[in-house]
Design a protein around this motif. Structure first.
Motif, PDB file in Angstrom:
ATOM      1  N   VAL A   9     -12.802  38.730  32.766  1.00 28.10           N
ATOM      2  CA  VAL A   9     -12.724  37.272  32.607  1.00 28.10           C
ATOM      3  C   VAL A   9     -12.756  36.810  31.160  1.00 28.10           C
ATOM      4  O   VAL A   9     -12.595  35.628  30.887  1.00 28.10           O
ATOM      5  CB  VAL A   9     -13.848  36.558  33.407  1.00 28.10           C
ATOM      6  CG1 VAL A   9     -13.739  36.844  34.886  1.00 28.10           C
ATOM      7  CG2 VAL A   9     -15.226  36.921  32.876  1.00 28.10           C
ATOM      8  N   GLY A  10     -12.992  37.739  30.199  1.00 30.17           N
ATOM      9  CA  GLY A  10     -13.069  37.371  28.785  1.00 30.17           C
ATOM     10  C   GLY A  10     -14.514  37.302  28.324  1.00 30.17           C
ATOM     11  O   GLY A  10     -15.426  37.088  29.126  1.00 30.17           O
ATOM     12  N   GLY A  11     -14.702  37.482  27.029  1.00 26.50           N
ATOM     13  CA  GLY A  11     -16.043  37.530  26.459  1.00 26.50           C
ATOM     14  C   GLY A  11     -16.818  36.237  26.598  1.00 26.50           C
ATOM     15  O   GLY A  11     -17.975  36.241  27.021  1.00 26.50           O
ATOM     16  N   ALA A  12     -16.205  35.120  26.250  1.00 22.33           N
ATOM     17  CA  ALA A  12     -16.912  33.839  26.331  1.00 22.33           C
ATOM     18  C   ALA A  12     -17.198  33.457  27.775  1.00 22.33           C
ATOM     19  O   ALA A  12     -18.280  32.959  28.091  1.00 22.33           O
ATOM     20  CB  ALA A  12     -16.105  32.750  25.634  1.00 22.33           C
ATOM     21  N   SER A  14     -17.554  35.518  30.371  1.00 21.25           N
ATOM     22  CA  SER A  14     -18.603  36.368  30.928  1.00 21.25           C
ATOM     23  C   SER A  14     -19.957  35.990  30.349  1.00 21.25           C
ATOM     24  O   SER A  14     -20.966  36.005  31.051  1.00 21.25           O
ATOM     25  CB  SER A  14     -18.287  37.845  30.701  1.00 21.25           C
ATOM     26  OG  SER A  14     -18.297  38.171  29.335  1.00 21.25           O
ATOM     27  N   SER A  15     -20.000  35.620  29.074  1.00 26.12           N
ATOM     28  CA  SER A  15     -21.246  35.171  28.473  1.00 26.12           C
ATOM     29  C   SER A  15     -21.760  33.915  29.166  1.00 26.12           C
ATOM     30  O   SER A  15     -22.949  33.794  29.463  1.00 26.12           O
ATOM     31  CB  SER A  15     -21.041  34.892  26.986  1.00 26.12           C
ATOM     32  OG  SER A  15     -22.219  34.370  26.420  1.00 26.12           O
ATOM     33  N   PHE A  16     -20.863  33.000  29.466  1.00 25.03           N
ATOM     34  CA  PHE A  16     -21.249  31.770  30.166  1.00 25.03           C
ATOM     35  C   PHE A  16     -21.823  32.090  31.542  1.00 25.03           C
ATOM     36  O   PHE A  16     -22.866  31.560  31.932  1.00 25.03           O
ATOM     37  CB  PHE A  16     -20.046  30.828  30.289  1.00 25.03           C
ATOM     38  CG  PHE A  16     -20.357  29.574  31.049  1.00 25.03           C
ATOM     39  CD1 PHE A  16     -21.046  28.542  30.443  1.00 25.03           C
ATOM     40  CD2 PHE A  16     -19.985  29.440  32.377  1.00 25.03           C
ATOM     41  CE1 PHE A  16     -21.358  27.389  31.144  1.00 25.03           C
ATOM     42  CE2 PHE A  16     -20.284  28.294  33.084  1.00 25.03           C
ATOM     43  CZ  PHE A  16     -20.975  27.259  32.477  1.00 25.03           C
ATOM     44  N   ILE A  17     -21.165  32.988  32.267  1.00 25.55           N
ATOM     45  CA  ILE A  17     -21.630  33.358  33.605  1.00 25.55           C
ATOM     46  C   ILE A  17     -23.013  33.995  33.531  1.00 25.55           C
ATOM     47  O   ILE A  17     -23.917  33.648  34.299  1.00 25.55           O
ATOM     48  CB  ILE A  17     -20.612  34.309  34.277  1.00 25.55           C
ATOM     49  CG1 ILE A  17     -19.306  33.564  34.569  1.00 25.55           C
ATOM     50  CG2 ILE A  17     -21.189  34.926  35.551  1.00 25.55           C
ATOM     51  CD1 ILE A  17     -18.130  34.478  34.913  1.00 25.55           C
ATOM     52  N   VAL A  18     -23.191  34.918  32.606  1.00 23.10           N
ATOM     53  CA  VAL A  18     -24.485  35.596  32.460  1.00 23.10           C
ATOM     54  C   VAL A  18     -25.579  34.607  32.069  1.00 23.10           C
ATOM     55  O   VAL A  18     -26.675  34.610  32.635  1.00 23.10           O
ATOM     56  CB  VAL A  18     -24.378  36.734  31.422  1.00 23.10           C
ATOM     57  CG1 VAL A  18     -25.749  37.227  30.990  1.00 23.10           C
ATOM     58  CG2 VAL A  18     -23.567  37.878  31.998  1.00 23.10           C
ATOM     59  N   SER A  61     -21.620  41.157  21.466  1.00 21.02           N
ATOM     60  CA  SER A  61     -21.515  42.467  20.818  1.00 21.02           C
ATOM     61  C   SER A  61     -21.453  43.574  21.857  1.00 21.02           C
ATOM     62  O   SER A  61     -20.629  44.490  21.761  1.00 21.02           O
ATOM     63  CB  SER A  61     -22.715  42.716  19.900  1.00 21.02           C
ATOM     64  OG  SER A  61     -22.735  41.779  18.863  1.00 21.02           O
ATOM     65  N   ILE A  62     -22.309  43.486  22.857  1.00 22.90           N
ATOM     66  CA  ILE A  62     -22.321  44.495  23.915  1.00 22.90           C
ATOM     67  C   ILE A  62     -21.010  44.482  24.689  1.00 22.90           C
ATOM     68  O   ILE A  62     -20.389  45.525  24.908  1.00 22.90           O
ATOM     69  CB  ILE A  62     -23.512  44.255  24.870  1.00 22.90           C
ATOM     70  CG1 ILE A  62     -24.824  44.576  24.173  1.00 22.90           C
ATOM     71  CG2 ILE A  62     -23.379  45.091  26.143  1.00 22.90           C
ATOM     72  CD1 ILE A  62     -26.049  44.125  24.949  1.00 22.90           C
ATOM     73  N   SER A  63     -20.573  43.305  25.095  1.00 15.01           N
ATOM     74  CA  SER A  63     -19.371  43.232  25.929  1.00 15.01           C
ATOM     75  C   SER A  63     -18.117  43.633  25.154  1.00 15.01           C
ATOM     76  O   SER A  63     -17.133  44.056  25.744  1.00 15.01           O
ATOM     77  CB  SER A  63     -19.212  41.831  26.520  1.00 15.01           C
ATOM     78  OG  SER A  63     -18.947  40.880  25.517  1.00 15.01           O
ATOM     79  N   HIS A  64     -18.169  43.529  23.834  1.00 12.65           N
ATOM     80  CA  HIS A  64     -17.008  43.902  23.013  1.00 12.65           C
ATOM     81  C   HIS A  64     -17.024  45.384  22.642  1.00 12.65           C
ATOM     82  O   HIS A  64     -15.979  46.028  22.618  1.00 12.65           O
ATOM     83  CB  HIS A  64     -16.982  43.046  21.742  1.00 12.65           C
ATOM     84  CG  HIS A  64     -15.807  43.294  20.864  1.00 12.65           C
ATOM     85  ND1 HIS A  64     -14.545  42.846  21.167  1.00 12.65           N
ATOM     86  CD2 HIS A  64     -15.700  43.963  19.701  1.00 12.65           C
ATOM     87  CE1 HIS A  64     -13.714  43.246  20.216  1.00 12.65           C
ATOM     88  NE2 HIS A  64     -14.391  43.920  19.317  1.00 12.65           N
ATOM     89  N   THR A  65     -18.212  45.929  22.349  1.00 11.96           N
ATOM     90  CA  THR A  65     -18.269  47.296  21.852  1.00 11.96           C
ATOM     91  C   THR A  65     -18.295  48.356  22.945  1.00 11.96           C
ATOM     92  O   THR A  65     -17.766  49.452  22.740  1.00 11.96           O
ATOM     93  CB  THR A  65     -19.491  47.514  20.931  1.00 11.96           C
ATOM     94  OG1 THR A  65     -20.684  47.150  21.630  1.00 11.96           O
ATOM     95  CG2 THR A  65     -19.375  46.719  19.653  1.00 11.96           C
TER      96      THR A  65
END
Length: 122
Positions: A9-12, A14-18, A61-65
């Protein structure tokens, strides 16, 4: 899970969902504890209100690396970074901590930390 969700779903997003899930879980916990001392939030130093931004940086950082480096390498680098940040915070006495010097054992521990990280990642 962060890396897999980010790829879908993309980094931003997924961050929003979390963080939305964390907000809901935190709200339930806060209500179950009768609000604790939430009314005192206005008395917190300004920098404490930025903790959410640090969480966002860590999550992104986690979701990207992880998809690029693998879970072990990414998590190892994050742990090393957090431990080094702790050493610097302690050394400076930042954020209300008691200043602690860089004695020989602590520097040896940092060297072993780097050596261990190298061995895990290589």
């Amino acid at each position: 899970m962060a890396g897999a969700m980010s790829q879908r779903v993309g980094g931003a997003a997924s961050s929003f969902i979390v963080h939305l899930g964390g907000l809901i879980a935190s709200l339930i916990l806060l209500l179950s504890r009768r609000g604790e001392d939430i009314a005192q939030w206005r008395e917190l130093p300004w920098y404490m209100l930025g903790c959410g931004a640090f969480g966002l940086v860590l999550y992104l950082s986690i979701s990207h690396t992880i998809p690029k480096l693998g879970a072990v390498s990414a998590i190892t680098l994050i742990i090393v970074g957090q431990l080094l940040a702790g050493v610097v915070i302690d050394y400076l006495g930042a954020f209300g901590t008691i200043a602690r010097g860089l004695e020989m054992y602590r520097m040896l521990g940092i060297a072993l930390l780097f050596a261990g990280a190298y061995l895990v990642i290589r």
